[in-house]
Design a protein around this motif. Structure first.
Motif, mmCIF file in Angstrom:
data_model
loop_
_atom_site.group_PDB
_atom_site.id
_atom_site.type_symbol
_atom_site.label_atom_id
_atom_site.label_comp_id
_atom_site.label_asym_id
_atom_site.label_seq_id
_atom_site.Cartn_x
_atom_site.Cartn_y
_atom_site.Cartn_z
ATOM 1 N N GLN A 463 0.816 -1.215 0.000
ATOM 2 C CA GLN A 463 0.000 0.000 0.000
ATOM 3 C C GLN A 463 0.849 1.264 0.000
ATOM 4 O O GLN A 463 0.430 2.309 -0.509
ATOM 5 N N MET A 464 2.062 1.174 0.532
ATOM 6 C CA MET A 464 2.935 2.339 0.592
ATOM 7 C C MET A 464 3.550 2.661 -0.770
ATOM 8 O O MET A 464 3.963 3.798 -1.023
ATOM 9 N N TYR A 465 3.600 1.668 -1.662
ATOM 10 C CA TYR A 465 4.261 1.866 -2.955
ATOM 11 C C TYR A 465 3.322 1.841 -4.150
ATOM 12 O O TYR A 465 3.724 2.237 -5.243
ATOM 13 N N SER A 466 2.107 1.381 -3.978
ATOM 14 C CA SER A 466 1.194 1.284 -5.121
ATOM 15 C C SER A 466 0.026 2.250 -4.937
ATOM 16 O O SER A 466 -0.236 2.728 -3.830
ATOM 17 N N THR A 467 -0.678 2.504 -6.029
ATOM 18 C CA THR A 467 -1.851 3.363 -5.989
ATOM 19 C C THR A 467 -3.090 2.491 -6.055
ATOM 20 O O THR A 467 -3.362 1.883 -7.099
ATOM 21 N N PRO A 468 -3.845 2.343 -4.957
ATOM 22 C CA PRO A 468 -5.034 1.475 -4.947
ATOM 23 C C PRO A 468 -6.013 1.840 -6.042
ATOM 24 O O PRO A 468 -6.274 3.014 -6.317
#
Length: 473
Positions: A463-468
């Motif tokens: 979640q810290m590196y991707s865009t949901p």
């Protein structure tokens, strides 16, 4: 013909948010030397570079609030003090410092931090954990990324990146780069097949399975003259661009590279936030440093497990939960609460760090057949040491591992709390004083699943590196 990484990635993404990637700031890398021993440490700036590719990460997620890592980097505006970027990480130096050798001699290790190019001069500050596991300042340096001595132009890429699993623009995805070491020019197709096979397996293991569309996977290998990497304990020494080898810190199965500059100079030609190095060897082995890289023996019978287990260290900062295998690290003199999400010193049982996953009727500490497991482990480890001492065929070691896993599965299947989240004593390389969340997990033995606590730790980093919600594939 000069290879253009920009043209390559534009084609690979097939039109997926190319403009968003092109609008990203440049990638800055600060290379420095980290040296010292068990009692003291020093830092020295080496160079500042502008890498060939734009920053791969989401600029809206530049601040790290995970509290993971033995170290942390913060980049702040030199004039205003505004925090622009931060990330937790660990280092090879930090691991070496816990070995017996560090009490006898000093060593130096190359390290790097990367961040998106700022508009103005910045202060780059490093922090380390103190005796209470709190972050305290360890070094800082002022950096003007427009200064004359900043390296802005570099030569062509030493190898061509291969798209393995492309879900969308790097700004929205976790970018994993698989590097190969010990593959000859004639084995490049084998490297691609290994990278494809192992990344495919990663996305068959939860929670990576559920988040496959949040990842891009690239692969790249600089050919070597000989097949395989060095294994000094058996007299095998091979040259390679990455310098990956076995026997790190005297542990026959520990595989790392200590040539950080070589690693970064190769990796910079692909978009990446995480790196896993595949060594073209059969001998069981691997390693993982949080926020740096992980390694796995691609020809081992246990390559699937090694790839996922070691990536768990590198990607999510997961601790080793096993404690019966010999390691180079010295046991801690005092028990403090580990920063790793899946290990605890249980200093306050009523406030267990993963208590939200523990049923009210689960005893803390949680009972398990530890005595029977430990007795079996003594015999198993003795046989394992004998096989290595005699340099027996790897097939014999693989058979031993299968027998050991079968014993554990049968033993645990008869235990009351087999599928329960609790606090099971034995973790973090120590039999007593540290506890793991589950009886069995990929981080404990060669089983095939993450426990609930480790899964949550993995998802937190995703979640810290991707865009949901931005799944282009």
């Amino acid at each position: 013909m000069t290879y253009s990484p920009y043209a390559f990635f534009g084609a690979a993404l097939l039109g997926l948010s190319q403009l968003a990637y092109a609008a990203q700031p440049a990638t800055i890398r600060v290379d420095y030397m980290h040296s010292g021993n068990a009692a003291a440490e020093q830092y020295a700036l080496e160079r500042v570079l502008v890498e060939p590719l734009p920053w791969p990460g989401n600029m809206n997620q530049a601040i790290d609030n995970s509290n993971l890592g033995n170290n942390k980097v913060e980049v702040t505006d030199l004039t205003t003090g505004k925090l622009l970027y931060s990330r937790g990480f660990s280092t090879v130096f930090g691991e070496w410092r816990s070995t017996d050798e560090a009490s006898k001699i000093s060593r130096g290790f190359q390290e790097s931090v990367r961040f998106p190019k700022p508009e103005h001069p910045v202060k780059v500050s490093l922090f380390k954990r103190d005796a209470n596991n709190a972050f305290v300042p360890s070094w800082s340096v002022d950096v003007d990324t427009d200064a004359q001595d900043v390296i802005r132009k570099q030569g062509p890429a030493p190898a061509k990146p291969i798209p393995i699993h492309v879900s969308g623009a790097s700004v929205d995805k976790v970018d994993l780069l698989i590097l190969g070491d010990g593959y000859t020019a004639a084995q490049m197709s084998k490297f691609k097949a290994d990278a494809t096979r192992l990344s495919k397996h990663l996305f068959e293991v939860s929670p990576f399975k559920e988040h496959a569309k949040d990842f891009n996977v690239w692969a790249m290998a600089v050919p070597t003259q000989e097949s395989g990497v060095s294994r000094p304990s058996t007299g095998i020494h091979h040259a390679s661009a990455l310098g990956t080898r076995y026997d790190i810190f005297g542990s026959e199965r520990y595989v790392l590279t200590t040539d950080n500059r070589a690693l970064r100079d190769i990796a910079q030609y692909a978009p990446y936030e995480f790196i896993e190095i595949l060594v073209n060897n059969e001998t069981y082995g691997g390693g993982g440093i949080f926020g740096q890289f992980s390694t796995a023996a691609a020809k081992s019978d246990w390559s699937n497990y090694l790839f996922v287990h070691e990536f768990g260290h590198h990607f999510a900062g997961l601790a080793d939960e096993y404690y019966t295998s010999p390691v180079a690290y010295q046991p801690s003199a005092t028990k403090i609460e580990p920063w790793e999400p899946n290990a605890t010193a249980l200093l306050d049982p009523a406030n267990l760090k993963w208590k939200d996953k523990v049923a009210t009727d689960t005893p803390i500490p949680t009972t398990w057949p530890k005595q029977a497991y430990d007795e079996h482990a003594k015999t198993y480890q003795k046989i394992r040491a004998e096989l290595r001492a005699k340099n027996r065929p790897e097939s014999e070691m693989s058979t031993l591992f299968k027998e050991d896993l079968a014993f554990s599965k049968k033993l645990f299947s008869e235990a009351k709390f087999e599928h329960v989240t609790g606090a099971f004593e034995g973790a973090n390389y120590e039999s007593n004083g540290y506890f793991r969340p589950a009886m069995q997990c990929i981080m404990f033995d060669r089983s095939d699943k993450f426990c609930d606590v480790c899964s949550a730790g993995v998802e937190k980093v995703i979640q810290m590196y991707s865009t949901p919600g931005n799944n282009s594939k």
